[in-house]
Design a protein around this motif. Structure first.
Motif, PDB file in Angstrom:
ATOM      1  N   ARG A 170      29.627  -4.889  38.777  1.00 22.51           N
ATOM      2  CA  ARG A 170      29.178  -5.301  40.118  1.00 22.51           C
ATOM      3  C   ARG A 170      27.785  -4.765  40.449  1.00 22.51           C
ATOM      4  NH1 ARG A 170      31.953  -8.135  44.045  1.00 22.51           N
ATOM      5  NH2 ARG A 170      31.048  -7.812  46.067  1.00 22.51           N
ATOM      6  N   THR A 171      27.440  -3.589  39.935  1.00 19.77           N
ATOM      7  CA  THR A 171      26.152  -2.958  40.267  1.00 19.77           C
ATOM      8  C   THR A 171      25.121  -3.104  39.154  1.00 19.77           C
ATOM      9  OG1 THR A 171      26.770  -0.787  39.379  1.00 19.77           O
ATOM     10  CG2 THR A 171      27.332  -1.236  41.704  1.00 19.77           C
ATOM     11  N   GLY A 172      25.443  -3.886  38.146  1.00 18.86           N
ATOM     12  CA  GLY A 172      24.521  -4.038  37.027  1.00 18.86           C
ATOM     13  C   GLY A 172      24.313  -2.741  36.264  1.00 18.86           C
ATOM     14  N   GLY A 173      25.313  -1.880  36.273  1.00 20.34           N
ATOM     15  CA  GLY A 173      25.246  -0.627  35.528  1.00 20.34           C
ATOM     16  C   GLY A 173      24.496   0.487  36.234  1.00 20.34           C
ATOM     17  N   ARG A 174      24.040   0.237  37.446  1.00 21.65           N
ATOM     18  CA  ARG A 174      23.306   1.285  38.175  1.00 21.65           C
ATOM     19  C   ARG A 174      24.244   2.382  38.678  1.00 21.65           C
ATOM     20  NH1 ARG A 174      21.313  -3.391  39.713  1.00 21.65           N
ATOM     21  NH2 ARG A 174      22.387  -3.373  41.697  1.00 21.65           N
ATOM     22  N   ILE A 175      25.515   2.011  38.906  1.00 21.64           N
ATOM     23  CA  ILE A 175      26.503   2.980  39.372  1.00 21.64           C
ATOM     24  C   ILE A 175      27.694   2.926  38.422  1.00 21.64           C
ATOM     25  CG2 ILE A 175      28.060   3.653  41.240  1.00 21.64           C
ATOM     26  CD1 ILE A 175      26.117   2.291  43.181  1.00 21.64           C
ATOM     27  N   GLY A 176      28.161   4.084  38.050  1.00 27.74           N
ATOM     28  CA  GLY A 176      29.341   4.213  37.194  1.00 27.74           C
ATOM     29  C   GLY A 176      29.713   5.676  37.152  1.00 27.74           C
ATOM     30  N   LEU A 177      30.925   5.950  36.721  1.00 26.23           N
ATOM     31  CA  LEU A 177      31.389   7.341  36.719  1.00 26.23           C
ATOM     32  C   LEU A 177      30.500   8.244  35.880  1.00 26.23           C
ATOM     33  CD1 LEU A 177      35.235   6.799  36.532  1.00 26.23           C
ATOM     34  CD2 LEU A 177      33.847   7.407  38.524  1.00 26.23           C
ATOM     35  N   ALA A 178      30.139   7.802  34.694  1.00 23.69           N
ATOM     36  CA  ALA A 178      29.302   8.635  33.826  1.00 23.69           C
ATOM     37  C   ALA A 178      27.918   8.831  34.424  1.00 23.69           C
ATOM     38  CB  ALA A 178      29.196   8.013  32.435  1.00 23.69           C
ATOM     39  N   ARG A 179      27.351   7.771  34.965  1.00 25.84           N
ATOM     40  CA  ARG A 179      26.014   7.864  35.548  1.00 25.84           C
ATOM     41  C   ARG A 179      26.009   8.825  36.735  1.00 25.84           C
ATOM     42  NH1 ARG A 179      22.198   5.329  33.641  1.00 25.84           N
ATOM     43  NH2 ARG A 179      20.956   5.177  35.515  1.00 25.84           N
ATOM     44  N   LEU A 180      27.098   8.874  37.491  1.00 27.93           N
ATOM     45  CA  LEU A 180      27.186   9.818  38.601  1.00 27.93           C
ATOM     46  C   LEU A 180      27.123  11.252  38.100  1.00 27.93           C
ATOM     47  CD1 LEU A 180      29.912   8.112  40.812  1.00 27.93           C
ATOM     48  CD2 LEU A 180      27.438   8.145  41.204  1.00 27.93           C
ATOM     49  N   GLY A 181      27.587  11.467  36.875  1.00 32.30           N
ATOM     50  CA  GLY A 181      27.541  12.799  36.265  1.00 32.30           C
ATOM     51  C   GLY A 181      26.242  13.057  35.518  1.00 32.30           C
ATOM     52  N   GLY A 182      25.267  12.143  35.649  1.00 29.98           N
ATOM     53  CA  GLY A 182      23.982  12.331  34.993  1.00 29.98           C
ATOM     54  C   GLY A 182      23.978  11.966  33.518  1.00 29.98           C
ATOM     55  N   LEU A 183      24.972  11.205  33.073  1.00 28.92           N
ATOM     56  CA  LEU A 183      25.103  10.848  31.668  1.00 28.92           C
ATOM     57  C   LEU A 183      24.679   9.399  31.424  1.00 28.92           C
ATOM     58  CD1 LEU A 183      28.590  12.493  31.245  1.00 28.92           C
ATOM     59  CD2 LEU A 183      26.415  13.412  30.443  1.00 28.92           C
ATOM     60  N   SER A 184      24.395   9.072  30.180  1.00 29.41           N
ATOM     61  CA  SER A 184      24.024   7.708  29.801  1.00 29.41           C
ATOM     62  C   SER A 184      25.291   6.887  29.606  1.00 29.41           C
ATOM     63  CB  SER A 184      23.236   7.718  28.490  1.00 29.41           C
ATOM     64  OG  SER A 184      22.087   8.520  28.616  1.00 29.41           O
ATOM     65  N   ALA A 185      25.340   5.728  30.264  1.00 29.09           N
ATOM     66  CA  ALA A 185      26.524   4.874  30.173  1.00 29.09           C
ATOM     67  C   ALA A 185      26.110   3.432  29.930  1.00 29.09           C
ATOM     68  CB  ALA A 185      27.340   4.975  31.454  1.00 29.09           C
ATOM     69  N   MET A 186      26.980   2.704  29.268  1.00 24.66           N
ATOM     70  CA  MET A 186      26.757   1.293  28.968  1.00 24.66           C
ATOM     71  C   MET A 186      28.077   0.554  29.090  1.00 24.66           C
ATOM     72  SD  MET A 186      26.906   0.966  24.780  1.00 24.66           S
ATOM     73  CE  MET A 186      25.313   1.617  24.471  1.00 24.66           C
ATOM     74  N   VAL A 187      27.981  -0.761  29.091  1.00 21.96           N
ATOM     75  CA  VAL A 187      29.156  -1.603  28.887  1.00 21.96           C
ATOM     76  C   VAL A 187      28.950  -2.260  27.526  1.00 21.96           C
ATOM     77  CG1 VAL A 187      30.451  -3.612  29.660  1.00 21.96           C
ATOM     78  CG2 VAL A 187      29.582  -1.975  31.342  1.00 21.96           C
ATOM     79  N   LEU A 188      29.899  -2.032  26.638  1.00 14.69           N
ATOM     80  CA  LEU A 188      29.865  -2.607  25.298  1.00 14.69           C
ATOM     81  C   LEU A 188      30.762  -3.837  25.287  1.00 14.69           C
ATOM     82  CD1 LEU A 188      29.224  -2.451  22.199  1.00 14.69           C
ATOM     83  CD2 LEU A 188      31.304  -1.053  22.018  1.00 14.69           C
TER      84      LEU A 188
END
Length: 154
Positions: free
Chosen positions: A31-49
């Protein structure tokens, strides 16, 4: 935030809760185009594979942590420390062409399973410093070596 996330990630309860949050995390990232996600909130790199299902042939999406490695991405089949390999890793073994979505940027990639000295070197130099909990996940997985894939854009 990253250090706190890394410390929490080593707790067994964190993996149990994290497994349950995967569908919600995927929905939020989509929904956010990857700008928001649990890992990103923790300062980590996240993707959708997005992989191709090895039996169904259908697209399968999963949110993952990744470790940047030059122009490539390293992803680890931890399955939160469970005994079985995650389905997405078996999909990559059957169909190595996939797609990653990193902050609204869709990139076609080809996966390569790392083995031997190359896996060990990257595991210790790159992967563990990024997310030390992988060491705990591997221990909890009952002797299963976590699969490490290099995803290269093509």
């Amino acid at each position: 935030m990253t250090k706190v996330a890394q410390r929490l990630g080593r707790q067994q309860w964190f993996a149990a809760v994290g497994r349950k949050l995967v569908p919600a995390d995927l929905a939020v990232q989509r929904r956010t185009g990857g700008r928001i996600g649990l890992a990103r909130l923790g300062g980590l790199s996240a993707m959708v594979l997005t992989t191709t299902g090895r039996r169904s042939g259908l697209p399968r999406e999963v949110p993952l942590l990744y470790v940047p490695h030059g122009d490539d991405y390293l992803v680890i089949g931890s399955n939160w420390g469970q005994a079985a390999h995650p389905a997405w890793s078996a999909n990559l073994l059957a169909h190595p062409d996939a797609e990653v979505d990193v902050i609204s940027r869709r990139v076609p990639v080809r996966a390569r399973l790392l083995t031997g000295d190359e896996r060990e070197r990257l595991w210790h130099e790159v992967v563990l410093p990024f997310w030390p909990a992988y060491e705990d996940y591997e221990r909890r997985a009952g002797g299963r070596e976590l699969r490490v894939f290099l995803l290269s854009p093509h």
